[in-house]
Design an enzyme around this catalytic site. Sequence first.
Site, short mmCIF file in Angstrom:
data_model
loop_
_atom_site.label_atom_id
_atom_site.label_comp_id
_atom_site.label_asym_id
_atom_site.label_seq_id
_atom_site.Cartn_x
_atom_site.Cartn_y
_atom_site.Cartn_z
N ASP A 8 0.74 -1.21 -0.04
CA ASP A 8 0.24 0.01 0.03
C ASP A 8 0.92 1.12 0.05
O ASP A 8 2.12 1.28 0.33
CB ASP A 8 -1.03 -0.02 1.40
CG ASP A 8 -1.79 1.17 1.32
OD1 ASP A 8 -2.51 1.66 0.09
OD2 ASP A 8 -1.84 1.90 2.36
N SER A 9 0.33 2.31 -0.21
CA SER A 9 1.13 3.78 -0.09
C SER A 9 1.54 3.89 1.30
O SER A 9 2.45 4.66 1.66
CB SER A 9 0.25 4.95 -0.64
OG SER A 9 -1.07 4.66 0.19
N CYS A 71 -3.86 -0.96 -1.94
CA CYS A 71 -4.06 0.52 -2.17
C CYS A 71 -4.85 0.54 -3.36
O CYS A 71 -4.94 0.07 -4.39
CB CYS A 71 -2.64 1.02 -2.74
SG CYS A 71 -3.04 2.72 -3.09
N GLU A 151 -5.64 9.40 9.35
CA GLU A 151 -4.30 9.16 9.64
C GLU A 151 -3.83 10.14 10.92
O GLU A 151 -3.26 9.68 11.81
CB GLU A 151 -3.20 10.10 8.74
CG GLU A 151 -3.25 9.09 7.39
CD GLU A 151 -1.83 8.45 7.13
OE1 GLU A 151 -0.77 9.05 7.50
OE2 GLU A 151 -1.80 7.49 6.43
N CYS A 185 -11.09 3.35 -0.80
CA CYS A 185 -9.87 3.84 -0.35
C CYS A 185 -9.67 3.03 0.85
O CYS A 185 -10.54 3.14 2.05
CB CYS A 185 -10.13 5.36 -0.19
SG CYS A 185 -8.41 6.07 0.54
N HIS A 187 -8.31 3.89 3.36
CA HIS A 187 -8.44 4.68 4.90
C HIS A 187 -9.76 5.01 5.04
O HIS A 187 -10.26 5.09 6.50
CB HIS A 187 -8.04 6.16 4.66
CG HIS A 187 -6.30 6.13 4.62
ND1 HIS A 187 -5.66 5.66 3.80
CD2 HIS A 187 -5.50 6.73 5.57
CE1 HIS A 187 -4.54 5.95 4.16
NE2 HIS A 187 -4.39 6.55 4.99
N1 DGL Z 1 -3.88 3.91 -0.08
C1 DGL Z 1 -4.58 5.06 -0.82
C2 DGL Z 1 -5.70 4.12 -1.79
O1 DGL Z 1 -6.49 3.26 -1.27
C3 DGL Z 1 -5.14 6.05 0.17
C4 DGL Z 1 -3.98 6.86 0.61
C5 DGL Z 1 -3.01 7.63 -0.63
O2 DGL Z 1 -3.91 8.57 -1.14
O3 DGL Z 1 -2.25 7.39 -0.75
O4 DGL Z 1 -6.31 4.92 -2.51
#
Ligand code: DGL
Length: 266
Positions: A8-9, A71, A151, A185, A187
Amino acid sequence: MNPIGVFDSGVGGLTVLRALRAAYPSNDFIYLGDTARLPYGTKSPATVMRYSLQCASLLVRRGIRCLVVACNTASASALQELRLAHPSVPVIGVIDPGAEAAVAASRSQHIAVIATEGTIAGGAYQAAIRRLNSAARVTAGACSLFVALAEEGWVDGEIPQAVARRYLAPIFSGTDMPDTLVLGCTHFPVLARSIAAVLPRGVKIVDSAATTAAALLRQVAPAAAGRGRVRWLATDDAARFARVGTSFLGETLHAADIEIVDLIAA
Ligand code: DGL
């Protein structure tokens, strides 16, 4: 048995890892959070693709037996390229499982999707839903501020609800509103209570974490026995990864257990 790789990011993908571990308790996992380059959601598709290929290469070199792209933004921009780059490793993204769950949940087939700017602009959820039902209608909206709120740990109360209202009111207005909302997403599941609090009654919330675990089970056999272990990798700041990640994962992470890796030098 070799581990399942998840990237993931950042720490958001821990919501997906949590569901995967519930489905595969005896499996080993390697989780990579590209915390040095978060967020992906506001970057161009070409950049997200490049970063995603680097994350995947590192995990493949560590001997994973399949790759889960936790992600949504990376799944939206890079899934095909990841599959081409690693033809011997099954690659599973979160968009198709999320779309399947939404089409299955919706009675009216008018479905709302909220995600990062990049995911919405690329149209991957809209296309995945229409591939499953060409008559489905999709109303999509970017909710970038949710990433920062999650976050920060501001997931309940007045502020997240006010932000949710601001984003969702235009989507859920009038007589012909969607009956299902996809949290597209990583988050957003941690904000689910605040999101639900401002939705009209009866709207179903779908998040792709659980359905991605089900999709993985269809493709990859679970390990037979024992309690699996997770190896933690991040590209920056083990202390922050542990602190913020703990709330996404629902169990305590320790900075000392997180290995910092350099994807460019690797
Ligand atoms: N992990 C990203 C997503 O699911 C969200 C956080 C980011 O923008 O990196 O799209």
